[in-house]
Scaffold this motif. Sequence first.
Motif, PDB file in Angstrom:
ATOM      1  N   ILE A  21       2.782  47.668  17.811  1.00 22.96           N
ATOM      2  CA  ILE A  21       1.716  46.950  18.489  1.00 22.96           C
ATOM      3  C   ILE A  21       2.480  46.668  20.043  1.00 22.96           C
ATOM      4  O   ILE A  21       1.837  46.922  21.079  1.00 22.96           O
ATOM      5  N   VAL A  22       3.871  46.166  19.583  1.00 14.86           N
ATOM      6  CA  VAL A  22       4.380  45.730  21.139  1.00 14.86           C
ATOM      7  C   VAL A  22       4.494  47.175  21.923  1.00 14.86           C
ATOM      8  O   VAL A  22       4.223  47.060  23.127  1.00 14.86           O
ATOM      9  N   ILE A  23       4.982  48.183  21.288  1.00 12.55           N
ATOM     10  CA  ILE A  23       4.747  49.471  22.465  1.00 12.55           C
ATOM     11  C   ILE A  23       3.592  50.010  22.862  1.00 12.55           C
ATOM     12  O   ILE A  23       3.521  50.297  23.946  1.00 12.55           O
ATOM     13  N   ILE A  24       2.709  49.791  22.135  1.00 13.20           N
ATOM     14  CA  ILE A  24       1.110  49.990  22.550  1.00 13.20           C
ATOM     15  C   ILE A  24       0.802  48.960  24.028  1.00 13.20           C
ATOM     16  O   ILE A  24       0.354  49.630  24.802  1.00 13.20           O
ATOM     17  N   TRP A  25       1.182  47.856  23.526  1.00 13.20           N
ATOM     18  CA  TRP A  25       1.085  46.714  24.583  1.00 13.20           C
ATOM     19  C   TRP A  25       1.759  47.056  25.858  1.00 13.20           C
ATOM     20  O   TRP A  25       1.366  47.021  27.147  1.00 13.20           O
ATOM     21  N   ALA A  26       3.047  47.610  25.785  1.00 13.97           N
ATOM     22  CA  ALA A  26       3.905  48.008  26.799  1.00 13.97           C
ATOM     23  C   ALA A  26       3.349  49.067  27.681  1.00 13.97           C
ATOM     24  O   ALA A  26       3.485  49.212  28.688  1.00 13.97           O
ATOM     25  N   ILE A  27       2.829  50.033  26.726  1.00 11.42           N
ATOM     26  CA  ILE A  27       2.276  51.187  27.618  1.00 11.42           C
ATOM     27  C   ILE A  27       1.035  50.885  28.401  1.00 11.42           C
ATOM     28  O   ILE A  27       0.892  51.350  29.324  1.00 11.42           O
ATOM     29  N   ILE A  34       9.275  45.356  27.993  1.00 10.85           N
ATOM     30  CA  ILE A  34       8.517  44.895  26.663  1.00 10.85           C
ATOM     31  C   ILE A  34       8.597  46.097  25.772  1.00 10.85           C
ATOM     32  O   ILE A  34       8.786  46.195  24.581  1.00 10.85           O
ATOM     33  N   GLY A  35       8.713  47.424  26.517  1.00 11.82           N
ATOM     34  CA  GLY A  35       8.583  48.673  25.561  1.00 11.82           C
ATOM     35  C   GLY A  35      10.082  48.580  24.984  1.00 11.82           C
ATOM     36  O   GLY A  35      10.088  49.269  23.863  1.00 11.82           O
ATOM     37  N   ILE A  36      10.918  48.294  25.435  1.00 16.97           N
ATOM     38  CA  ILE A  36      12.399  48.176  25.040  1.00 16.97           C
ATOM     39  C   ILE A  36      12.508  47.329  23.785  1.00 16.97           C
ATOM     40  O   ILE A  36      13.047  47.527  22.886  1.00 16.97           O
ATOM     41  N   PHE A  37      11.845  46.212  23.952  1.00 15.02           N
ATOM     42  CA  PHE A  37      11.785  45.023  23.073  1.00 15.02           C
ATOM     43  C   PHE A  37      11.060  45.707  21.784  1.00 15.02           C
ATOM     44  O   PHE A  37      11.594  45.475  20.648  1.00 15.02           O
TER      45      PHE A  37
END
Length: 63
Positions: A21-27, A34-37
């Motif tokens: 979910i965090v990676i989708i949000w970063a994209i 945020i993608g790294i996190f």
Amino acid sequence: MKNILKAWSLFRIIRFLVGVIVIIWAIQTHTLIIGIFGAMIIVQAIVNTTCCDNNACATRKRD
């Protein structure tokens, strides 16, 4: 390799889903940090470690 594919607990699955979910949000927001996190969270879920896995958060008992 066998540990990665077996013994998935509920918390490990939740950690993986939060990372996705965090990676989708970063994209969506075009935010690299945020993608790294999110990637860090996914890696921790896959290898089944946490930030405090090596007793880094442990406290000493008083005598």
